[in-house]
Write a protein that holds these residues in place. Structure first.
Motif, PDB file in Angstrom:
ATOM      1  N   GLY A  78       7.852  -2.654  12.144  1.00 56.79           N
ATOM      2  CA  GLY A  78       8.389  -2.892  10.805  1.00 56.79           C
ATOM      3  C   GLY A  78       8.619  -1.645   9.979  1.00 56.79           C
ATOM      4  N   HIS A  79       8.039  -0.528  10.370  1.00 53.20           N
ATOM      5  CA  HIS A  79       8.240   0.714   9.609  1.00 53.20           C
ATOM      6  C   HIS A  79       9.668   1.212   9.769  1.00 53.20           C
ATOM      7  CE1 HIS A  79       4.216   1.474   8.157  1.00 53.20           C
ATOM      8  NE2 HIS A  79       3.705   1.323   9.373  1.00 53.20           N
ATOM      9  N   LYS A  80      10.156   1.887   8.729  1.00 54.52           N
ATOM     10  CA  LYS A  80      11.427   2.586   8.780  1.00 54.52           C
ATOM     11  C   LYS A  80      11.168   4.048   8.449  1.00 54.52           C
ATOM     12  CE  LYS A  80      14.480  -1.314   7.675  1.00 54.52           C
ATOM     13  NZ  LYS A  80      13.433  -2.338   7.911  1.00 54.52           N
ATOM     14  N   VAL A  81      11.622   4.932   9.329  1.00 60.47           N
ATOM     15  CA  VAL A  81      11.322   6.350   9.183  1.00 60.47           C
ATOM     16  C   VAL A  81      12.621   7.142   9.231  1.00 60.47           C
ATOM     17  CG1 VAL A  81       9.031   6.097  10.193  1.00 60.47           C
ATOM     18  CG2 VAL A  81      10.968   6.637  11.681  1.00 60.47           C
ATOM     19  N   GLY A  82      12.591   8.315   8.632  1.00 58.18           N
ATOM     20  CA  GLY A  82      13.779   9.159   8.645  1.00 58.18           C
ATOM     21  C   GLY A  82      13.453  10.611   8.382  1.00 58.18           C
ATOM     22  N   VAL A  83      14.248  11.496   8.957  1.00 64.05           N
ATOM     23  CA  VAL A  83      14.113  12.933   8.749  1.00 64.05           C
ATOM     24  C   VAL A  83      15.502  13.486   8.453  1.00 64.05           C
ATOM     25  CG1 VAL A  83      13.455  15.138   9.764  1.00 64.05           C
ATOM     26  CG2 VAL A  83      12.129  13.095  10.300  1.00 64.05           C
ATOM     27  N   THR A  84      15.598  14.289   7.408  1.00 61.52           N
ATOM     28  CA  THR A  84      16.877  14.860   6.996  1.00 61.52           C
ATOM     29  C   THR A  84      16.733  16.360   6.796  1.00 61.52           C
ATOM     30  OG1 THR A  84      17.604  12.829   5.891  1.00 61.52           O
ATOM     31  CG2 THR A  84      18.641  14.880   5.180  1.00 61.52           C
TER      32      THR A  84
ATOM     33  N   LYS B 210      15.720  22.595   3.888  1.00 60.28           N
ATOM     34  CA  LYS B 210      14.366  22.116   4.102  1.00 60.28           C
ATOM     35  C   LYS B 210      14.403  20.757   4.799  1.00 60.28           C
ATOM     36  CE  LYS B 210      14.004  19.999  -0.512  1.00 60.28           C
ATOM     37  NZ  LYS B 210      13.202  19.914  -1.741  1.00 60.28           N
ATOM     38  N   ARG B 211      13.324  20.445   5.466  1.00 60.52           N
ATOM     39  CA  ARG B 211      13.171  19.184   6.187  1.00 60.52           C
ATOM     40  C   ARG B 211      12.583  18.149   5.223  1.00 60.52           C
ATOM     41  NH1 ARG B 211       9.238  17.058  10.315  1.00 60.52           N
ATOM     42  NH2 ARG B 211      10.439  16.252  12.079  1.00 60.52           N
ATOM     43  N   VAL B 212      13.269  17.035   5.068  1.00 60.30           N
ATOM     44  CA  VAL B 212      12.825  15.978   4.158  1.00 60.30           C
ATOM     45  C   VAL B 212      12.457  14.757   4.988  1.00 60.30           C
ATOM     46  CG1 VAL B 212      13.456  14.476   2.242  1.00 60.30           C
ATOM     47  CG2 VAL B 212      14.286  16.850   2.300  1.00 60.30           C
ATOM     48  N   VAL B 213      11.268  14.237   4.768  1.00 60.75           N
ATOM     49  CA  VAL B 213      10.760  13.095   5.530  1.00 60.75           C
ATOM     50  C   VAL B 213      10.675  11.879   4.607  1.00 60.75           C
ATOM     51  CG1 VAL B 213       8.784  12.174   6.818  1.00 60.75           C
ATOM     52  CG2 VAL B 213       9.446  14.578   7.076  1.00 60.75           C
ATOM     53  N   ARG B 214      11.095  10.725   5.117  1.00 60.96           N
ATOM     54  CA  ARG B 214      10.966   9.485   4.366  1.00 60.96           C
ATOM     55  C   ARG B 214      10.305   8.436   5.246  1.00 60.96           C
ATOM     56  NH1 ARG B 214      13.615   9.685  -0.364  1.00 60.96           N
ATOM     57  NH2 ARG B 214      13.489   7.435  -0.691  1.00 60.96           N
TER      58      ARG B 214
ATOM     59  N   PRO C 209       9.634   9.087  -0.257  1.00 56.94           N
ATOM     60  CA  PRO C 209       9.361  10.441   0.221  1.00 56.94           C
ATOM     61  C   PRO C 209       7.980  10.507   0.887  1.00 56.94           C
ATOM     62  CG  PRO C 209      10.231  10.498  -2.004  1.00 56.94           C
ATOM     63  CD  PRO C 209       9.951   9.057  -1.695  1.00 56.94           C
ATOM     64  N   SER C 210       7.895  11.244   1.974  1.00 50.57           N
ATOM     65  CA  SER C 210       6.643  11.328   2.717  1.00 50.57           C
ATOM     66  C   SER C 210       6.494  12.744   3.261  1.00 50.57           C
ATOM     67  CB  SER C 210       6.646  10.289   3.846  1.00 50.57           C
ATOM     68  OG  SER C 210       5.389  10.232   4.490  1.00 50.57           O
ATOM     69  N   THR C 211       5.548  12.925   4.169  1.00 47.97           N
ATOM     70  CA  THR C 211       5.301  14.231   4.775  1.00 47.97           C
ATOM     71  C   THR C 211       5.317  14.110   6.287  1.00 47.97           C
ATOM     72  OG1 THR C 211       2.889  13.951   4.862  1.00 47.97           O
ATOM     73  CG2 THR C 211       3.820  14.861   2.820  1.00 47.97           C
ATOM     74  N   ALA C 212       5.466  15.238   6.950  1.00 44.19           N
ATOM     75  CA  ALA C 212       5.449  15.249   8.412  1.00 44.19           C
ATOM     76  C   ALA C 212       4.107  14.759   8.942  1.00 44.19           C
ATOM     77  CB  ALA C 212       5.746  16.652   8.930  1.00 44.19           C
ATOM     78  N   THR C 213       3.023  15.074   8.233  1.00 46.25           N
ATOM     79  CA  THR C 213       1.692  14.645   8.666  1.00 46.25           C
ATOM     80  C   THR C 213       1.560  13.131   8.597  1.00 46.25           C
ATOM     81  OG1 THR C 213       0.714  16.727   7.919  1.00 46.25           O
ATOM     82  CG2 THR C 213      -0.785  14.868   8.247  1.00 46.25           C
ATOM     83  N   GLU C 214       2.055  12.528   7.499  1.00 49.54           N
ATOM     84  CA  GLU C 214       1.999  11.065   7.382  1.00 49.54           C
ATOM     85  C   GLU C 214       2.873  10.400   8.435  1.00 49.54           C
ATOM     86  OE1 GLU C 214       3.207  10.531   3.364  1.00 49.54           O
ATOM     87  OE2 GLU C 214       1.179  10.635   2.557  1.00 49.54           O
TER      88      GLU C 214
END
Length: 371
Positions: A79-85, A94-98, A103-108
């Motif tokens: 069910g999770h939706k993830v993305g990297v831009t 810069k690398r943006v994580v969702r 907004p999230s982090t690479a660690t999360e």
């Protein structure tokens, strides 16, 4: 189950725009060399920690002729939706994580998606240099312990500072003490991370079935790693490293660099059926041993987290295996659970999967999902 049910790319490598509907089964990508199969694996690898399976810089992954930014997004079976831009709108990219739209982090993200991969570039790791094996092993450690990336970055920064100090030909003791304290802190963390993963990996090797992919006996060569494997605590390893660097300043100054530490560690691998070092095994034995280690790493990740197995990315892994070994590999992958992504030039390479996998034909940057 850790599996992608949709993968979407924008301006990534040779894909201007792509959305792949997936049904959660294993994914077999086939097509001619240069069609973009490995690019898809690289895109999936961006959902994990680190720089991906090619270790490319972020701008290098942008499609030629694009504005320079790119996006990789995926929906997971849970069910999770993830993305990297790659965001190029500011002064620097810069690398943006969702994660789930926020907004999230690479660690999360690494807590949600764990990834293990095998590429043709790894085939010579046992006969390569210590740095080759160290990079290979640290990639496995990173999948188990995402904070390993931060510790490694802090260690590299501190070591560059110490080396710059050594090159001056005169070391200020107070300045060196401060740098070596930071170096020892991150170095002790790296050594402990490596030792913990080695323990999990060896246990997973023992749990794997005997068969086409031989078991290995693995160990780490390095003072800090050996201490961590003996069970020494962080404080003891920290103090040992700090003392090592304090007493070796004159020698290191003559060399112009730091000669001891976790950056010099090595991974020792024994081919158990013959008792010989992996570097002395045949090419076929090395390939089988390498696949066995990757499968063991995936098994260890599943066991230590008491959760779903990681995504498994295998680039051209089946091409050089005989039919029996290919069938054995696919059976182990299916027994592991989760989702594996594999590439090959011909569709018949994946026949042994039967209906356990989804076939996708890749041709000149387009992907056809077959029924």
């Amino acid at each position: 189950m850790t599996a992608l049910t949709r993968l979407s790319l924008t301006d990534f490598r040779n894909y201007a725009s792509l959305t792949l509907p997936l049904d959660g089964r294993h994914v077999c990508l086939y097509g001619a060399n240069g069609a973009g199969k490995t690019n898809l694996l690289e895109a999936v690898s961006q959902l994990g920690p680190g720089r991906g399976l090619r270790s490319s810089t972020l701008p290098d992954m942008a499609r030629t002729g694009s504005a320079g930014s790119w996006t990789v997004a995926a929906a997971l079976a849970d069910g999770h939706k993830v993305g990297v831009t790659l965001d190029t709108s500011g002064a620097s990219s810069k690398r943006v994580v969702r994660l789930d739209g926020a907004p999230s982090t690479a660690t999360e993200l690494a807590e949600i998606v764990r990834i293990v991969w095998l590429t043709p570039n790894m085939d010579g790791v046992f006969r390569g240099s210590a740095s080759d094996r160290r990079r290979f092993y640290d990639r496995l450690v990173l999948a188990h312990t995402p904070s390993h990336a931060s510790a490694s970055s802090r260690y590299e920064r501190a070591m560059r500072e110490r080396n710059a100090l050594l090159e001056r030909g005169h070391v200020d003791p107070a300045w060196a003490d401060a740098i070596e304290t930071r170096l020892a802190e991150s170095g002790a963390e790296i050594a402990i991370n490596r030792a913990h993963v080695l323990e999990s990996l060896q246990a997973a090797i023992e749990a794997r079935p005997e068969g086409h992919f031989p078991k290995a006996d693995i160990s780490l060569e390095g003072k800090a790693e050996q201490a961590a494997m003996r069970g020494d605590d962080f404080k003891s390893i920290f103090e040992m490293l700090a003392e090592t660097w304090r007493t070796s300043r004159r020698r290191d100054m003559a060399a112009g660099r730091t000669l001891e530490g976790p950056h010099r560690a090595d991974l020792a691998v024994i081919h158990r059926p013959t008792g010989a070092p992996a570097k002395d095994a045949s090419t076929g034995q090395q390939k089988a041993l390498l696949i066995g280690l990757i499968l063991a790493s995936a098994t260890a990740l599943k066991a230590e987290r008491d959760g779903p197995p990681p995504l498994l990315l295998l680039d051209e892994a089946a091409a050089h295996l005989d039919p029996d070994r290919r069938a054995a590999l696919f059976d182990e992958i299916c027994a592991l659970g989760g989702q594996a992504w594999l590439t090959g030039t011909e569709k018949f390479l994946f026949d042994s999967f039967g209906d356990r996998a989804q076939a996708l034909h890749v041709q000149d940057g387009t992907v056809t999902v077959e029924a």
